[in-house]
Design an enzyme around this catalytic site. Structure first.
Site, mmCIF file in Angstrom:
data_model
loop_
_atom_site.group_PDB
_atom_site.id
_atom_site.type_symbol
_atom_site.label_atom_id
_atom_site.label_comp_id
_atom_site.label_asym_id
_atom_site.label_seq_id
_atom_site.Cartn_x
_atom_site.Cartn_y
_atom_site.Cartn_z
ATOM 1 N N MET A 177 -11.314 -24.109 -51.144
ATOM 2 C CA MET A 177 -11.095 -24.606 -52.503
ATOM 3 C C MET A 177 -12.207 -25.561 -52.946
ATOM 4 S SD MET A 177 -6.943 -24.714 -52.282
ATOM 5 C CE MET A 177 -6.527 -25.273 -53.925
ATOM 6 N N LYS A 178 -13.332 -25.480 -52.249
ATOM 7 C CA LYS A 178 -14.514 -26.236 -52.676
ATOM 8 C C LYS A 178 -15.262 -25.439 -53.752
ATOM 9 C CE LYS A 178 -14.826 -28.534 -48.232
ATOM 10 N NZ LYS A 178 -15.357 -28.482 -46.860
ATOM 11 N N HIS A 211 -8.852 -29.490 -52.322
ATOM 12 C CA HIS A 211 -10.030 -30.209 -51.812
ATOM 13 C C HIS A 211 -11.233 -29.312 -51.985
ATOM 14 C CE1 HIS A 211 -12.400 -32.668 -48.989
ATOM 15 N NE2 HIS A 211 -12.817 -31.526 -48.492
ATOM 16 N N ASN A 259 -15.416 -36.165 -54.083
ATOM 17 C CA ASN A 259 -15.452 -36.425 -52.639
ATOM 18 C C ASN A 259 -16.798 -37.060 -52.286
ATOM 19 O OD1 ASN A 259 -14.497 -36.152 -49.956
ATOM 20 N ND2 ASN A 259 -15.575 -34.199 -49.682
ATOM 21 N N GLU A 260 -16.759 -38.188 -51.576
ATOM 22 C CA GLU A 260 -17.975 -38.792 -50.997
ATOM 23 C C GLU A 260 -19.032 -39.162 -52.037
ATOM 24 O OE1 GLU A 260 -19.358 -36.174 -47.918
ATOM 25 O OE2 GLU A 260 -17.517 -36.354 -46.760
ATOM 26 N N GLU A 367 -8.325 -36.460 -43.556
ATOM 27 C CA GLU A 367 -9.097 -35.549 -42.695
ATOM 28 C C GLU A 367 -9.118 -36.087 -41.268
ATOM 29 O OE1 GLU A 367 -12.957 -34.599 -44.351
ATOM 30 O OE2 GLU A 367 -12.170 -34.559 -46.399
ATOM 31 N N TRP A 414 -7.568 -32.667 -39.604
ATOM 32 C CA TRP A 414 -8.653 -31.771 -40.043
ATOM 33 C C TRP A 414 -8.879 -30.628 -39.053
ATOM 34 C CZ3 TRP A 414 -9.605 -31.532 -44.852
ATOM 35 C CH2 TRP A 414 -10.705 -30.808 -45.337
HETATM 36 C C1 XIL Z 1 -16.187 -29.429 -43.461
HETATM 37 C C2 XIL Z 1 -15.439 -28.247 -42.900
HETATM 38 O O1 XIL Z 1 -14.610 -28.672 -41.860
HETATM 39 C C3 XIL Z 1 -16.400 -27.242 -42.411
HETATM 40 O O2 XIL Z 1 -15.713 -26.087 -41.960
HETATM 41 C C4 XIL Z 1 -17.350 -26.893 -43.538
HETATM 42 O O3 XIL Z 1 -18.288 -26.007 -43.103
HETATM 43 C C5 XIL Z 1 -18.049 -28.134 -44.048
HETATM 44 O O4 XIL Z 1 -17.088 -29.036 -44.445
HETATM 45 N N1 XIL Z 1 -15.839 -34.220 -45.076
HETATM 46 C C6 XIL Z 1 -15.145 -33.411 -45.930
HETATM 47 C C7 XIL Z 1 -14.819 -32.035 -45.524
HETATM 48 O O5 XIL Z 1 -14.702 -33.873 -46.991
HETATM 49 O O6 XIL Z 1 -14.798 -31.153 -46.619
HETATM 50 C C8 XIL Z 1 -15.747 -31.515 -44.479
HETATM 51 O O7 XIL Z 1 -15.259 -30.277 -44.051
HETATM 52 C C9 XIL Z 1 -15.875 -32.487 -43.361
HETATM 53 C C10 XIL Z 1 -16.412 -33.797 -43.838
#
Ligand code: XIL
Length: 455
Positions: A177-178, A211, A259-260, A367, A414
Site C-alpha cells: 500500500m505504498k 501504510h 512516513n519519515e 513496526e 514488522w
Molecule cells: C520495508 C519493508 O519491510 C521491505 O519489505 C521493503 O522492501 C522496504 O520497506 N520503515 C518503514 C517500512 O516505514 O515501510 C519499511 O519497510 C521499513 C522501515
C-alpha cells in the site's frame, strides 16, 4: 713373554668384537619388536555431533586403531569407535551426543605389531539449543488493543495464514500500500495486492492500517523525476491521495499519511521530492488532502528512532503542536520501534512515549522488531539472547499497556517469521527479530508479548 700375552689379549678382543658384530647384524635382520606410539593432537572442528582428530604416526605403521569413550578409563567405548581401523592420520568422529565429553586414544599397527596407546585427548561437543515449545496463547484473544502484523499478501496461504488470523487482529501491508507499488502512472493504480490484504482482514475480523501515502523511499520514478510545474506536481499528489484514500474508504481504519519526514540527528525536514516541490508545509497539505477524501479515517504521522533521537522527536512533536494549533487534522503518532534487546532503554522509551501521550494523539507502535544480533556475533540465535528478546518484548508491551486506553491504537510487529524480516537485507547480517520461528512456532519473544499483556 709380554708380547705373547699381548697377542693373546688382542686375539680375544678381536674375536669378541667379531662375535659382537655378528650378533648385532643377526639382530638387525629380524622384524622390530616395537612400534612407536602415535602422538594424538588436540581435537578440532568441534560441533554438536562431531569433532576432528589427527595424530603424528610412524612411517612403518600401516593402520591405526581408534578408541572413543565417554570415560577416561575407556570402559564405555562407543560401539562405532572400539578399535576403529583407519589408514590415514586424521579422522572425523561423528554421530556424537551434544554437550558430552569424549575421550580418545589410539594405537599404531603394522599388521603384526601393535604399539602402546597414544596419549589421551578429550573434547566436549557443543551444546545444541533445542527451544522448549512456547505456550500456545493467541495474542489477539488476550490483548485489550489491536495486535498487528506487517504482511505481504502473496504469503497468506495455509498454515502461515492461519497463524496470522489466529494471533493478530490488525494488518499493515509491508509494501503493497505504498506509493511505488500502487501508483503506476497518472490516473492508473494497482490496488490488487492491497485489496487482497483487505479481503483477508475482512474474512478474519481484522482491521487494516494503511501504510503509507507519502514516503520518500517508495516513490515511483515518474513522480521522483516529475518534469512538470510545482502546481502540476501538487495536483498529481493531491489526486493520488484523494483516489487512494477514497478507494480504501470504509475498508481500512487508518493511514500513515507521511512516513519519515525528518532527518536523523538534527530533525530537519528531509529534503524529499515532496518538500522540494510542495514546500516546507507539505505535511499539512498531505494530511488535509487525506481528510478531504475521508472524514472518518484516522491520520497518522510515522517515523523511526523516535524513542531516542530527541531532535527528531522534538521536530515531530513541534509539527503535531503546530497542526493542533492550526487545526490541521492529525489523529495518531507512530513509533516504528525498530529496536534492539539492549537499546533503547526502558527509560528512554517511556520518556518518549509520555511526551507523545501528552499530545492527546493515538499511539501506534507501528513496526516493532527487536534485534538480538546488532553486533553480528551470532550465527545461530542463542538461548540467552532469545530470553533477553522475550524480556524486551514484554517491556515494550507493558509500556504500551500503560498508555491511556483511549490513546492505545495498536502494536504492530514488522513481519511474522524470522527468515522474512526486512532487517537481514537491510543490515546484511543474520537477525531473528520477530515472534515466530520459521516453522511458525512461537518464540520466547511471543511469550514475552503475552507476559506483557498480563501486567
Ligand atoms: C520495508 C519493508 O519491510 C521491505 O519489505 C521493503 O522492501 C522496504 O520497506 N520503515 C518503514 C517500512 O516505514 O515501510 C519499511 O519497510 C521499513 C522501515
Amino acid at each position: 713373554m709380554i708380547k705373547k700375552h699381548m697377542y693373546f689379549i688382542i686375539l680375544i678382543l678381536s674375536t669378541s668384537i667379531i662375535l659382537l658384530i655378528i650378533s648385532c647384524s643377526d639382530d638387525s635382520s629380524d622384524e622390530p619388536t616395537t612400534l612407536p606410539a602415535p602422538i594424538l593432537l588436540e581435537a578440532t572442528a568441534i560441533t554438536t555431533a562431531s569433532f576432528n582428530i589427527s595424530w603424528i604416526g610412524s612411517t612403518v605403521a600401516t593402520q591405526y586403531l581408534i578408541d572413543v569413550a565417554t570415560d577416561d578409563q575407556f570402559s564405555t567405548l562407543l560401539s562405532n569407535y572400539n578399535q576403529f581401523v583407519i589408514t590415514s592420520e586424521s579422522l572425523q568422529v561423528t554421530g556424537l551426543e551434544d554437550d558430552t565429553r569424549y575421550y580418545v586414544r589410539l594405537t599404531a599397527s603394522d599388521g603384526t605389531i601393535t604399539s602402546e596407546f597414544s596419549n589421551m585427548r578429550s573434547a566436549t561437543t557443543e551444546f545444541e539449543f533445542v527451544p522448549e515449545p512456547e505456550p500456545e496463547v493467541f495474542l489477539r484473544d488476550t490483548a485489550k488493543f489491536p495486535v498487528g502484523v506487517a504482511l505481504q499478501a502473496g504469503r497468506l496461504n495455509g498454515a502461515y495464514a492461519s497463524r496470522v488470523s489466529n494471533e493478530f487482529s490488525s494488518i499493515t501491508g509491508e509494501f503493497e500500500m505504498k506509493m511505488s507499488p500502487i501508483f503506476q502512472a497518472e490516473g492508473s493504480y494497482n490496488f490488487t495486492p492491497g485489496d487482497a490484504l483487505v479481503s483477508f482482514a475482512e474474512a478474519n475480523d481484522m482491521q487494516v492500517h494503511g501504510h503509507a501515502l507519502v514516503w520518500h523511499n517508495a516513490v515511483p520514478s515518474f513522480v521522483q523525476n516529475f518534469s512538470g510545474s510545482d502546481e502540476e506536481f501538487e495536483q498529481l499528489i493531491r489526486t493520488y491521495i484523494h483516489d487512494v484514500v477514497n478507494h480504501y474508504k470504509g475498508k481500512i481504519i487508518s493511514w500513515d499519511v507521511v512516513n519519515e519526514a525528518f532527518d536523523d540527528n538534527g530533525g530537519n525536514l528531509r529534503n524529499s521530492v515532496f518538500r522540494q516541490k510542495l514546500g516546507d508545509d507539505y505535511l499539512a497539505k498531505c494530511f488535509q488532502w487525506a481528510r478531504e477524501a475521508d472524514p472518518d479515517i484516522l491520520l497518522f504521522y510515522n517515523d523511526y528512532n523516535l524513542f531516542f533521537d530527541n531532535s527528531k522527536l522534538n521536530a515531530a512533536l513541534a509539527m503535531v503542536a503546530d497542526f493542533q494549533q492550526r487545526g490541521i487534522p492529525i489523529d495518531g503518532f507512530g513509533f516504528q520501534a525498530h529496536i534492539g534487546i539492549n537499546f533503547p532503554s526502558e527509560t528512554q522509551i517511556r520518556s518518549a512515549v509520555d511526551k507523545v501521550v501528552a499530545t492527546g494523539l493515538q499511539v501506534h507502535f507501528s513496526e516493532v522488531d527487536i534485534r538480538i544480533n546488532p553486533n553480528n556475533d551470532l550465527t545461530m540465535p542463542s538461548s540467552s539472547r532469545l530470553q533477553a528478546q522475550r524480556a524486551k518484548y514484554k517491556e515494550v508491551v507493558e509500556i504500551f499497556s500503560k498508555i491511556p486506553k483511549e490513546q492505545q491504537f495498536a502494536i504492530t510487529i514488522w513481519g511474522l517469521i524470522d527468515s522474512q524480516t526486512w532487517l537481514i537485507d537491510f543490515w546484511g547480517q543474520p537477525e531473528w527479530p520477530l515472534m515466530f520461528n520459521n516453522d511458525l512456532s512461537p518464540k520466547p519473544a511471543h511469550t514475552g508479548f503475552a507476559e506483557g499483556l498480563m501486567e
